[in-house]
Design an enzyme around this catalytic site. Structure first.
Site, PDB file in Angstrom:
ATOM      1  CG  ASP A  19      -1.605   1.235   1.542  1.00 44.91           C
ATOM      2  OD1 ASP A  19      -2.247   1.771   0.620  1.00 44.91           O
ATOM      3  OD2 ASP A  19      -1.515   1.718   2.687  1.00 44.91           O
ATOM      4  CG  ASP A  21      -1.555   7.922   1.186  1.00 44.67           C
ATOM      5  OD1 ASP A  21      -0.440   8.338   0.824  1.00 44.67           O
ATOM      6  OD2 ASP A  21      -2.621   8.407   0.766  1.00 44.67           O
TER       7      ASP A  21
END
EC number: 5.4.2.8
Length: 262
Positions: A19, A21
């Site tokens: 991922d 953020d």
């Protein structure tokens, strides 16, 4: 016997999928140079990829300069994988308007605008709905808020469950319409067709025959935008709390001889 020995020596095909953020960068901020350098070191041992809810331009901005991201990562999956790059080349792009149709799309947008018009918040800014290829990103405060305003809203949201209540209203209004909703980051949530969460990228990876796909994400609880891919049996899921935690987990997995140095 020779075949068995050859099979035993075969190097495992491993992909580390991250991922963005909260996992590789602070929310909507640039990657730390030390984290970036570590990922290139990691790439000498495994293949690496990113899967984010943001559009390609935002991911590229956070993880490098210009189009460096598609050179630094073997796989780049923007907008939950509805926009796919492999080894520097665009593979495919899907669009939400073609999938949902204009009538449902406008009903959805109009409902969100009406709901937000009645919200009273400490601050409201601009870009409340961002239209992306594979989803709508909805932000009650508006995506153009400053970092300080983003943090302020996030703290209020933890107490008053602003996004959670909004999503529940959408689930009620659009029940049976094939839509899914997930929180992402600090100020927004995503709306996308059923099946278009981050697991979408895994279908395109099937043909590459990886032995193991490690997924690293921070929003791994139910309702978070990493939950489905984290819990998918095709991945080995790792829940992390920061980019530094991500690096440490990878050190422990792939550089155990140096893990104690962190």
């Amino acid at each position: 016997m020779a075949v068995a020995v050859e099979g035993a020596r075969r190097k495992e095909r491993i992909l580390c999928l991250f991922d963005v953020d909260g996992t590789l960068t602070p929310a909507r901020q640039k990657i730390d140079p030390e984290v970036s350098a570590f990922l290139q070191k990691l790439r000498s041992r495994v293949q690496i990829g990113v899967v984010g809810g943001s559009d390609y331009s935002k991911i590229a901005e956070q993880l490098g300069e210009g189009d460096e991201v598609i050179e630094k990562f073997d796989y780049v999956f923007a907008e939950n994988g509805t926009v796919q790059y492999k080894h520097g080349r665009l593979l495919s792009k899907q669009t939400i308007q073609n999938h949902l149709g204009e009538e449902l799309l406008q009903d959805l947008i109009n409902f969100c605008l009406s709901y937000m018009a009645l919200l009273r918040l400490p601050k409201k800014r601009g870009t409340f709905i961002e239209f992306r290829n594979g989803m709508l990103n909805v932000s009650p405060i508006g995506r153009s808020c400053t970092l300080e305003e983003r943090i302020e809203f996030s703290e209020l949201d933890k107490k008053e469950k602003i996004r959670e209540k909004f999503v529940e209203a959408l689930k009620t209004e659009f029940a049976g319409k094939g839509l899914r909703f997930s929180r992402g980051g600090m100020i927004s949530f995503d709306v996308f067709p059923e099946g278009w969460d981050k697991r979408y990228c895994l279908d395109s990876l099937d043909e590459d025959s990886f032995d193991i796909i490690h997924f690293f994400g921070n929003e791994t609880s139910p309702g978070g935008n990493d939950f489905e891919i984290y819990a998918d049996p095709r991945t080995v899921g790792h829940s992390v709390v920061s980019p530094q935690d991500t690096v440490q987990r990878c050190r422990e997995l792939f550089f155990p001889e140096t893990a104690h140095e962190a």
